[in-house]
Scaffold this motif. Structure first.
Motif, mmCIF file in Angstrom:
data_model
loop_
_atom_site.group_PDB
_atom_site.id
_atom_site.type_symbol
_atom_site.label_atom_id
_atom_site.label_comp_id
_atom_site.label_asym_id
_atom_site.label_seq_id
_atom_site.Cartn_x
_atom_site.Cartn_y
_atom_site.Cartn_z
ATOM 1 N N ASP A 235 20.830 62.140 75.681
ATOM 2 C CA ASP A 235 20.377 63.603 75.476
ATOM 3 C C ASP A 235 21.564 64.407 76.117
ATOM 4 O OD1 ASP A 235 19.304 65.895 75.226
ATOM 5 O OD2 ASP A 235 17.829 65.962 76.830
ATOM 6 N N TRP A 236 22.761 64.645 75.125
ATOM 7 C CA TRP A 236 23.814 65.471 75.338
ATOM 8 C C TRP A 236 23.570 66.673 75.892
ATOM 9 C CZ3 TRP A 236 27.049 61.986 76.077
ATOM 10 C CH2 TRP A 236 27.164 60.883 75.160
ATOM 11 N N LEU B 261 36.946 51.484 67.095
ATOM 12 C CA LEU B 261 38.360 51.799 67.204
ATOM 13 C C LEU B 261 38.726 51.696 68.663
ATOM 14 C CD1 LEU B 261 38.259 55.490 65.467
ATOM 15 C CD2 LEU B 261 39.181 53.229 64.523
ATOM 16 N N ASP B 262 39.378 50.744 69.016
ATOM 17 C CA ASP B 262 39.616 49.989 70.510
ATOM 18 C C ASP B 262 38.449 49.936 71.014
ATOM 19 O OD1 ASP B 262 42.548 50.072 69.995
ATOM 20 O OD2 ASP B 262 42.885 52.114 70.273
ATOM 21 N N PHE B 263 37.985 50.740 72.102
ATOM 22 C CA PHE B 263 36.985 50.718 73.073
ATOM 23 C C PHE B 263 36.060 51.986 72.600
ATOM 24 C CE2 PHE B 263 39.812 51.909 76.681
ATOM 25 C CZ PHE B 263 39.939 53.302 76.262
ATOM 26 N N TRP B 264 36.158 52.194 71.571
ATOM 27 C CA TRP B 264 35.416 53.259 71.107
ATOM 28 C C TRP B 264 34.467 52.995 69.756
ATOM 29 C CZ3 TRP B 264 34.919 57.816 73.939
ATOM 30 C CH2 TRP B 264 35.840 58.076 74.814
ATOM 31 N N ARG B 265 33.531 53.263 69.297
ATOM 32 C CA ARG B 265 32.915 53.352 68.022
ATOM 33 C C ARG B 265 32.487 54.681 67.302
ATOM 34 N NH1 ARG B 265 31.257 48.527 65.693
ATOM 35 N NH2 ARG B 265 31.509 47.286 67.720
ATOM 36 N N VAL B 266 32.704 54.576 66.218
ATOM 37 C CA VAL B 266 32.319 55.708 65.454
ATOM 38 C C VAL B 266 30.910 55.999 65.168
ATOM 39 C CG1 VAL B 266 32.778 56.789 63.089
ATOM 40 C CG2 VAL B 266 34.637 55.478 64.060
ATOM 41 N N THR B 267 30.339 56.897 65.697
ATOM 42 C CA THR B 267 28.991 57.287 65.596
ATOM 43 C C THR B 267 28.596 58.548 65.015
ATOM 44 O OG1 THR B 267 29.093 58.250 67.824
ATOM 45 C CG2 THR B 267 28.330 56.112 67.955
ATOM 46 N N ASP B 268 29.714 59.407 64.345
ATOM 47 C CA ASP B 268 29.240 60.420 63.744
ATOM 48 C C ASP B 268 30.673 60.690 62.820
ATOM 49 O OD1 ASP B 268 27.211 62.574 62.730
ATOM 50 O OD2 ASP B 268 28.902 63.920 63.243
ATOM 51 N N LEU B 269 30.402 60.801 61.448
ATOM 52 C CA LEU B 269 31.544 61.127 60.671
ATOM 53 C C LEU B 269 30.985 61.926 59.364
ATOM 54 C CD1 LEU B 269 34.337 60.205 59.698
ATOM 55 C CD2 LEU B 269 33.420 58.447 58.455
ATOM 56 N N ASP B 270 31.529 63.068 59.466
ATOM 57 C CA ASP B 270 31.414 64.327 58.302
ATOM 58 C C ASP B 270 32.421 64.704 57.990
ATOM 59 O OD1 ASP B 270 30.337 66.134 56.903
ATOM 60 O OD2 ASP B 270 29.680 67.721 58.555
ATOM 61 N N ARG B 271 33.160 64.019 57.079
ATOM 62 C CA ARG B 271 34.473 64.641 56.356
ATOM 63 C C ARG B 271 34.266 65.928 55.666
ATOM 64 N NH1 ARG B 271 34.673 58.915 55.251
ATOM 65 N NH2 ARG B 271 36.206 57.795 56.156
ATOM 66 N N PRO B 272 35.347 66.820 55.975
ATOM 67 C CA PRO B 272 36.430 66.753 56.764
ATOM 68 C C PRO B 272 36.189 67.669 58.218
ATOM 69 C CG PRO B 272 36.834 68.555 55.062
ATOM 70 C CD PRO B 272 35.519 67.788 55.058
ATOM 71 N N ARG B 273 34.734 67.770 58.552
ATOM 72 C CA ARG B 273 34.326 68.464 59.676
ATOM 73 C C ARG B 273 34.382 68.101 60.992
ATOM 74 N NH1 ARG B 273 31.835 70.276 55.013
ATOM 75 N NH2 ARG B 273 30.027 68.586 55.264
ATOM 76 N N ALA B 274 33.692 66.676 61.180
ATOM 77 C CA ALA B 274 33.434 66.299 62.541
ATOM 78 C C ALA B 274 33.598 64.736 62.634
ATOM 79 C CB ALA B 274 32.202 66.583 62.546
ATOM 80 N N LEU B 275 33.998 64.278 63.603
ATOM 81 C CA LEU B 275 34.208 62.824 63.967
ATOM 82 C C LEU B 275 33.664 62.636 65.358
ATOM 83 C CD1 LEU B 275 35.310 59.966 63.406
ATOM 84 C CD2 LEU B 275 37.322 60.630 64.461
ATOM 85 N N MET C 101 33.529 51.179 76.471
ATOM 86 C CA MET C 101 34.073 50.680 77.541
ATOM 87 C C MET C 101 33.215 50.393 78.838
ATOM 88 S SD MET C 101 36.217 54.104 78.625
ATOM 89 C CE MET C 101 36.328 54.735 76.796
ATOM 90 N N LYS C 102 33.651 49.716 79.730
ATOM 91 C CA LYS C 102 32.281 49.763 81.016
ATOM 92 C C LYS C 102 32.441 50.870 81.614
ATOM 93 C CE LYS C 102 31.031 45.478 80.371
ATOM 94 N NZ LYS C 102 29.764 44.941 80.552
ATOM 95 N N LEU C 103 31.516 51.612 81.838
ATOM 96 C CA LEU C 103 31.381 52.914 82.403
ATOM 97 C C LEU C 103 30.273 53.142 83.201
ATOM 98 C CD1 LEU C 103 32.495 55.351 79.561
ATOM 99 C CD2 LEU C 103 33.702 54.888 81.485
ATOM 100 N N PRO C 104 30.183 53.714 84.336
ATOM 101 C CA PRO C 104 28.746 54.202 84.884
ATOM 102 C C PRO C 104 28.276 55.348 84.393
ATOM 103 C CG PRO C 104 30.741 55.003 86.257
ATOM 104 C CD PRO C 104 31.343 54.536 85.068
ATOM 105 N N GLY C 105 27.863 55.209 83.031
ATOM 106 C CA GLY C 105 27.185 56.181 82.323
ATOM 107 C C GLY C 105 27.625 56.062 81.056
ATOM 108 N N GLU C 106 27.136 57.242 80.022
ATOM 109 C CA GLU C 106 27.406 57.285 78.502
ATOM 110 C C GLU C 106 28.445 58.280 78.354
ATOM 111 O OE1 GLU C 106 26.007 55.082 76.547
ATOM 112 O OE2 GLU C 106 24.598 54.319 78.075
ATOM 113 N N ALA C 107 29.322 57.979 77.461
ATOM 114 C CA ALA C 107 30.384 59.112 77.030
ATOM 115 C C ALA C 107 30.536 58.881 75.568
ATOM 116 C CB ALA C 107 31.781 58.374 77.921
ATOM 117 N N GLU C 108 31.216 60.237 75.260
ATOM 118 C CA GLU C 108 31.330 60.480 73.664
ATOM 119 C C GLU C 108 32.631 61.508 73.824
ATOM 120 O OE1 GLU C 108 28.568 61.848 70.492
ATOM 121 O OE2 GLU C 108 29.272 63.727 71.407
#
Length: 533
Positions: free
Chosen positions: A334-335, A407-421, A427-434
């Motif tokens: 829930d961003w 992509l390295d330690f990321w994963r593409v979870t949204d792709l809307d060419r040519p507007r959004a990525l 990666m190991k984190l104490p939480g969720e990051a985007e």
């Protein structure tokens, strides 16, 4: 019954279901089945992972969203199919419980295939002699064979050892070990014999077996012409790469756990995936006979030629699929909630939106992250040390990205060419990051394109809060460098001088209390959907 009309070379055109189409082998099999004249249905948890594949727009292919965990969705995918390819495994997504999950899914799949009237199941398994010393990984492959054969549907089993091809897991392990370690302390399995096979030979057999009746309900060992020890494979790789001969020192004290940790630190593989692979290396994997070649004759590539072709494709950016393609795409947290931190930056770019987006899509892998590369490298090493993927997974294509790829330690979870990525951190984190990018077209004719970069973080407990405030001071350096690098690349491609005077600005406050409003005003809407494995 097979469809009456004819495919290529007069062979019956069949309706084929491919499970695991988002994976390494499945993603390459689909276009070859289409070339052979068959119609193909692909089962995927999230169809967006296949929408950018070149073959996804070809006539005769369809994508069905569904989960093998669900009987109803499995039955829907199998309906009206003549042949079903079973190309799934759970090593990465289920950890130490992968064997039980694979057994359960295979039993369910066989039952539903029988109910649907499927004529044949084709399964790609693993070589290895049966017995008490068979590794858990190869034992699981055998159990899947047994479960698939539990119904009345005939099963064709092709058993392979190491698959050599650009982007395969076993090939990447071998390549990284040889390239990074001139001296190797190894387990005793370096003296174990194996019979590798080129990916193109595997794909040929997977397609050709449909037109050879003698492969129905048969188990066939498939392998290349060379039988070598793993030590010999390493030395061959060194020769192909133009490196000095590697010093390999086998010792008896390296357990599978220690071996998997060693593989994890040196290669892109996670510990969870490396352990079953490392355990499997202790078993000799050599073909017991040559029936596969007699029934489906083809020119088998030797180890050296297979390696040369795989490396040439890697260097030319012609990697069709990669082992990490099949990784799960997590659902969005829930961003917009009160527990989300947001840090957003923006810059105006003197280039068209399409040009800016192309520059964004080149991040990661060999290209790097445009700025503060030493910090990215340090973060990658830290992540490897605590069990994360680090930066070694790289990317499949040097200039383009697809939904769901790593992509390295990321994963593409949204792709809307040519507007959004949007990239979700693995990666190991104490939480969720985007990390998300939004490209806004010029507000006036001839005006600049605006690029907005947004970092979001949902902390877990006090450690998560401490982590956010520890890295926050670095954002000004890292994000400014990244945005400036993207701007320069886009303006250079647009034949601009690449040195515009537009400032890089922080868009929103970073306080915890303001995060909800910031997410609403800055964040690109992210399409929410089911995760994919």
């Amino acid at each position: 019954m097979a469809i009456a009309d004819e495919g290529t070379a007069g062979a019956p055109r069949r309706r084929v279901l491919v499970t695991g189409a988002t994976g390494y082998v499945g993603g390459r099999l689909v276009p070859r089945l289409l070339d052979a004249g068959h119609t193909v249905r692909c089962l995927a948890r999230d169809g967006r992972k296949l929408r950018d594949r070149p073959w996804s727009r070809r006539q005769g292919v369809a994508v069905v969203e569904g989960d093998l965990e669900s009987r109803a969705e499995t039955a829907r995918a199998l309906a009206d199919c003549d042949v079903a390819y079973y190309l799934v495994h759970s090593m990465e997504v289920a950890g130490s419980e992968y064997g039980e999950r694979d057994r359960r899914l295979a039993l369910q799949f066989a039952e539903e295939a029988e109910r649907a009237g499927v004529e044949r199941i084709v399964y790609l398994g693993g070589l290895g002699e049966t017995g008490p010393d068979l590794s858990d990984h190869l034992t699981s492959r055998r159990e899947v064979e047994r479960c698939l054969r539990s119904s009345a549907v005939p099963v064709t089993v092709l058993r392979a050892a190491m698959i050599i091809g650009s982007g395969s897991a076993s090939f990447e392990i071998l390549r990284y070990l040889v390239e990074h370690l001139p001296v190797m302390i190894t387990p005793k399995w370096v003296s174990t014999r194996c019979q590798p096979i080129a990916i193109r030979n595997v794909l040929f057999d997977l397609v050709a077996c449909l037109d050879e009746p003698r492969t129905i309900d048969a188990t066939l060992d498939i392998g290349g012409p060379d039988v070598l020890t793993y030590r010999e494979l390493m030395q061959t790789m060194a020769e192909v790469r133009g490196l000095r001969r590697r010093l390999v020192v086998p010792v008896p004290v390296l357990t599978p756990r220690l071996s998997s940790l060693w593989i994890h630190l040196v290669t892109p593989m996670s510990r969870r995936m490396a352990r079953p692979l490392a355990e499997g290396l202790r078993n000799e994997v050599v073909c017991s006979d040559g029936r596969a070649q007699e029934l489906m004759p083809q020119r088998l590539l030797g180890v050296r030629e297979s390696m040369e072709l795989a490396l040439a494709n890697l260097e030319a950016g012609r990697v069709e699929t990669k082992w990490s393609d099949a990784g799960p795409v997590p659902g969005d947290p829930d961003w917009s909630g009160g527990n989300t931190f947001v840090d957003a930056w923006s810059v105006d770019v003197n280039a068209e939106a399409e040009t800016v987006f192309r520059a964004i899509c080149r991040i990661g892998g060999g290209h790097g992250w445009y700025g503060a590369q030493w910090l990215w490298s340090l973060r990658g090493w830290m992540d490897r040390l605590v069990g994360g993927p680090g930066l070694r997974r790289g990317r499949r294509d040097p200039t383009d990205v697809e939904f769901g790829e790593a992509l390295d330690f990321w994963r593409v979870t949204d792709l809307d060419r040519p507007r959004a990525l949007a990239l979700r951190a693995e990666m190991k984190l104490p939480g969720e990051a985007e990390l998300a990018f939004r490209v806004e077209p010029p507000r006036t004719a001839g005006g600049p394109t605006r690029l907005v970069q947004t970092a979001r973080f949902v902390p877990r407990g006090l450690l998560g809060l401490a982590y956010w405030y520890a890295v926050l001071p670095l954002h000004a350096y890292v994000f400014r460098g990244m945005l400036d690098g993207i701007r320069r690349a886009a303006e250079s491609e647009a034949d601009h001088d690449g040195d515009s005077q537009h400032p890089i600005e922080r868009v929103e406050p970073t306080s915890h209390a303001a995060a909800s409003e910031a997410a609403r005003s800055v964040a690109t809407p992210i399409h929410e959907g089911p995760s994919d494995a």
